[in-house]
Each structure stands twice: as C-alpha cells, then as structure tokens.
Design an enzyme around this catalytic site. Structure first.
Site, PDB file in Angstrom:
ATOM      1  N   LYS A 262       3.192 -15.178   2.058  1.00 25.45           N
ATOM      2  CA  LYS A 262       3.539 -16.031   0.922  1.00 25.45           C
ATOM      3  C   LYS A 262       5.056 -16.221   0.929  1.00 25.45           C
ATOM      4  O   LYS A 262       5.767 -15.763   0.029  1.00 25.45           O
ATOM      5  CB  LYS A 262       3.063 -15.383  -0.392  1.00 25.45           C
TER       6      LYS A 262
ATOM      7  N   ASP B 170      -2.842 -17.889   0.412  1.00 20.93           N
ATOM      8  CA  ASP B 170      -3.861 -18.492  -0.461  1.00 20.93           C
ATOM      9  C   ASP B 170      -4.573 -19.629   0.258  1.00 20.93           C
ATOM     10  O   ASP B 170      -5.792 -19.752   0.229  1.00 20.93           O
ATOM     11  CB  ASP B 170      -3.247 -18.965  -1.796  1.00 20.93           C
TER      12      ASP B 170
ATOM     13  N   ASP C 278      -6.396  -7.178   3.793  1.00 19.04           N
ATOM     14  CA  ASP C 278      -7.525  -6.544   3.116  1.00 19.04           C
ATOM     15  C   ASP C 278      -8.421  -7.619   2.506  1.00 19.04           C
ATOM     16  O   ASP C 278      -9.642  -7.622   2.684  1.00 19.04           O
ATOM     17  CB  ASP C 278      -6.992  -5.603   2.029  1.00 19.04           C
TER      18      ASP C 278
ATOM     19  N   TYR D 103       0.827  -1.215   0.000  1.00 17.05           N
ATOM     20  CA  TYR D 103       0.000   0.000   0.000  1.00 17.05           C
ATOM     21  C   TYR D 103       0.860   1.264   0.000  1.00 17.05           C
ATOM     22  O   TYR D 103       0.425   2.314  -0.447  1.00 17.05           O
ATOM     23  CB  TYR D 103      -0.907   0.031   1.235  1.00 17.05           C
TER      24      TYR D 103
ATOM     25  N   ASP E 296     -12.257  -9.349   3.976  1.00 16.80           N
ATOM     26  CA  ASP E 296     -13.499  -9.369   3.202  1.00 16.80           C
ATOM     27  C   ASP E 296     -14.062 -10.791   3.134  1.00 16.80           C
ATOM     28  O   ASP E 296     -15.272 -10.999   3.217  1.00 16.80           O
ATOM     29  CB  ASP E 296     -13.275  -8.848   1.770  1.00 16.80           C
TER      30      ASP E 296
HETATM   31  C1  IPM Z   1     -10.499  -1.471   3.670  1.00 15.40           C
HETATM   32  C2  IPM Z   1     -10.742  -0.821   2.334  1.00 15.40           C
HETATM   33  C3  IPM Z   1      -9.603   0.151   2.039  1.00 15.40           C
HETATM   34  C4  IPM Z   1      -8.328  -0.650   1.928  1.00 15.40           C
HETATM   35  C5  IPM Z   1      -9.815   1.053   0.811  1.00 15.40           C
HETATM   36  C6  IPM Z   1     -11.100   1.829   0.874  1.00 15.40           C
HETATM   37  C7  IPM Z   1      -8.643   1.986   0.623  1.00 15.40           C
HETATM   38  O1  IPM Z   1     -10.904  -1.791   1.345  1.00 15.40           O
HETATM   39  O2  IPM Z   1     -10.368  -0.748   4.670  1.00 15.40           O
HETATM   40  O3  IPM Z   1     -10.465  -2.702   3.722  1.00 15.40           O
HETATM   41  O4  IPM Z   1      -7.997  -1.182   0.851  1.00 15.40           O
HETATM   42  O5  IPM Z   1      -7.620  -0.746   2.933  1.00 15.40           O
HETATM   43 MG    MG Z   2     -10.941  -3.790   2.081  1.00 13.69          MG
END
Ligand code: IPM
Ligand code: MG
Length: 370
Positions: free
Chosen positions: A194, A227, A251, A143, A255
């Site tokens: 990884k 993975d 990240d 990032y 999710d």
């Molecule tokens: C998160 C989001 C952010 C990230 C974006 C909005 C920059 O997806 O907080 O998970 O990638 O960190």
């Molecule tokens: Mg995210």
C-alpha cells in the site's frame, strides 16, 4: 539408501492431529516403500503444549526444530485458549518457530485441481487451470514490529498499538525468493503493498524495483496495491504468476487465493530460511488453514493441505521431486474418482471421513508404486 532425514512433526490443535494422523500414514508408507527413510519425532505446539508445559512452545521443542531437517506442523489455536494473554496464546508458538528459525519466505501455491473446479465459489472458467504462487514475507512487518501493546491513556481510554516496519534487507531477501521462483515458472512477479498510504510500502516498492533492475531483468515485474490485488484475485486470478507481499497482506491474500482452489483444506505452504554452507535451509511446512475448532474431532477434516505440505517438504527440503510428484498424482487421482471430504463436496461425489480420505490416498499410492 540415502541418509536418514530428521522430520519433526507438530500436530498442534483442533483438526491438526486428525489431518496429521493421515499424513503420518503416508510418511510411514514412504519409509517402507520408497528409497528414503525418515527419523520422525513428534512434539507439542500451540494449545496442546500450553496445557502440558504452560507455554505454547517449550524450549526443548524449539531446539528440536532447529536441529531437524524439516518441521511439519498441523494447526494451532482454539476457543479454549482465546481469553489468554497475548504472550501465551497458542499462535505465539507458531510465530516463535517462524521467527527463531528465520523462516522469512512463505511459499503458498494456489493450484486449482481440475476435479475441484466446481467446488470453488467462483465460475469454473475463472479458476480452471489456475496455478499461482504467493510469496509472503513471514518474519517481519506488523506481526513482529515494535512498539506494540495495549496501553491506558491518561483520560482512561485504551489504545492498541502495532507497528508495520520493514528494512531494506528484509524486503530484498524475500523479493529474491520470488524472482528465483518466477524464473522457473512464467517469469512474472507482481509485488503488492500500500505505497499510496504507507511509507513501508513506498520502501517495499523501491527496493523490489532496485533488486529487479540489478539482478532479474529477465523477469517481468509489476506493482499493485494490496486492496486491488484482493479484488483482482477474485476477478481474474489467472493474470498472476508469482505474487510477493508482506506478512499481513500475504496472510489475507493467501486466504482469498485458497478459495479459488475450492477450499482452504487444499492449500499447503512452505516456510524457508536462508541456505547454509551445505545448501540446507531451515524449513517448516504447514497447511494454510487453521485449527477449524468447529469441526475438530469429528473426522470431517480434509487432510490434503497437510499432505501436500509434506509433498512440498519432500521437494524443497529433501530434493525428492519424484516422491512429491507421486503424492500429488495420488491426490489428483483420488479427487478425479469423486472422493471428497465435506469441505470440497459436490453433488454426485462420495463423501468420506478424514480417515476415509487417508485410505483412498494410500490405496492410490499402492497402485502407483506397484
Ligand atoms: C496463517 C495463520 C497464522 C498467521 C496464525 C495462525 C498465527 O493465519 O499461517 O496464515 O496469521 O500467520
Ligand atoms: Mg492466515
């Protein structure tokens, strides 16, 4: 009366303001009904800031964030700003907050509420009782790594570059947070990278192992390739207690973990920096979900992830565990009563708007504090 706590609220874009509107009602309720008072100010971040100031985070807002006891953020981004140069995209506002406040440890709990077992796309027995904590490194890795950019090669072709980079201290400080959390939980940490293809992953594994041997022998440490971790999270998520991983894998894995709980609309997060001499940590609380432009402005957003982020704020920044419990109990009760926003709707339940969910939560809080 405890001293005023300063809280900076940044609703942001998309569903951010709608969700935050309901949380604001709970903040005001706490202010009136509980033994705590907040000094609340609101400001702009993301596209909302861009439209007014020409930047996704004004310097004055950054200063306010540095000085606040805690920052509560909604969401940033949307199609309106998609074509902009990278440096001024709404997301840069959020990344600047994380980087300048040095919020290197991002705590993303994934808890499956019993009432929502059916809302997950996974089988009930796979997710029922789930309680895991993902600790995502938040101020390093790909990032922020340099060099980065898009360049044109002599042959006219273009090349996009990002750099995955981690230092010893960056790895150790986030791993320490994971080990400390594990000590208060099931005492198990799974470190994920990884190392089979990336040197930064090899270093990650070595440093986490070293720290474990030095300081946390009572915690069980395992390692997993990222993975495989993604696969294991949907196969048998309850095998995990605490997962510690880098910025990008964190990240993605968070999710994935969100869906185990039924919806991205349910997941809060806390981003913490180092404690100062007084024990105070810089901190930002935000839902894991994004700005969801497809449903923004329609009263469909689920405010629970943002509300649970405020509960984490009460717990981690203000040491108000009882008040945080109160909110979490209210959420549980509302879900048990069958009240649902669209993202967690199941047959036989009652569909409500964002505000309807806020009404139900406040009614539940009233009942509990009576
Ligand atoms: C998160 C989001 C952010 C990230 C974006 C909005 C920059 O997806 O907080 O998970 O990638 O960190
Ligand atoms: Mg995210």
């Amino acid at each position: 009366m405890p001293a005023n706590k300063t809280l900076l609220i940044l609703p942001g874009d998309g569903i951010g303001p709608e969700a935050m509107g309901q949380v604001r009602r709970v903040v005001d309720w706490m202010d009136q009904r509980r033994a705590v008072s907040f000094d609340v100010s609101e400001d702009l971040v993301g596209g909302a800031a861009l439209d007014v100031h020409g930047v996704p985070l004004a310097d004055a807002t950054m200063d306010k964030a540095h000085n606040a006891d805690a920052v509560l953020l909604g969401a940033v981004g949307g199609p309106k700003w998609d074509g902009l140069p990278f440096e001024v995209k709404p997301e840069r506002g959020l990344l600047r907050l994380r980087k300048e406040m040095q919020l290197y440890a991002n705590l993303r709990p994934a808890i499956c509420f019993e009432a929502l077992v059916e809302a997950s796309t996974l089988k009930p027995e796979v997710v029922s009782g789930l309680d895991i904590m993902i600790v995502r490194e938040l101020t390093g890795g790909v990032y922020f790594g340099e060099p980065r950019g898009i360049e044109t090669l002599p042959n006219g072709e273009r090349r996009g570059i990002n750099t995955q980079v981690y230092t010893t201290s960056e790895i150790r400080r986030v791993a320490a947070v994971a080990f400390e959390l594990a000590k208060k939980r099931d005492k198990r940490v799974c470190s994920t990278e990884k190392a089979n293809v990336m040197e930064s992953g090899v270093l990650w594994r070595e440093e986490v192992t070293k720290l474990h041997n030095e300081s946390y022998p009572e915690v069980e440490l395992s390692h997993m390739y990222a993975d495989n971790c993604g696969m294991q999270l949907v196969r048998a998520p309850k095998q995990f207690d605490v997962i510690v991983t880098d910025n990008l894998f964190g990240d993605m894995l968070s999710d994935v973990a969100a869906m185990l709980t039924g919806s991205l609309g349910m997941l809060p997060s806390a981003s913490l920096g180092d404690a100062d001499e007084t024990g105070r940590r810089k901190a930002l609380y935000e839902p894991v979900h994004g700005s969801a432009p497809d449903i923004a402005g329609q009263g469909k957003a689920n405010p629970i992830a943002t509300l649970m982020s405020f509960a984490m704020c009460l717990r981690y920044s203000f040491d108000l565990g009882e008040d945080a419990d109160l909110i979490e109990e209210a959420v549980k009760a509302v879900l048990a009563s069958g009240i649902r926003t669209g993202d967690i709707m199941s047959p036989g339940c009652t569909l409500v708007s964002t505000e309807g969910m806020g009404d139900a939560l406040l009614a539940e809080l009233d009942k509990r504090a009576a």
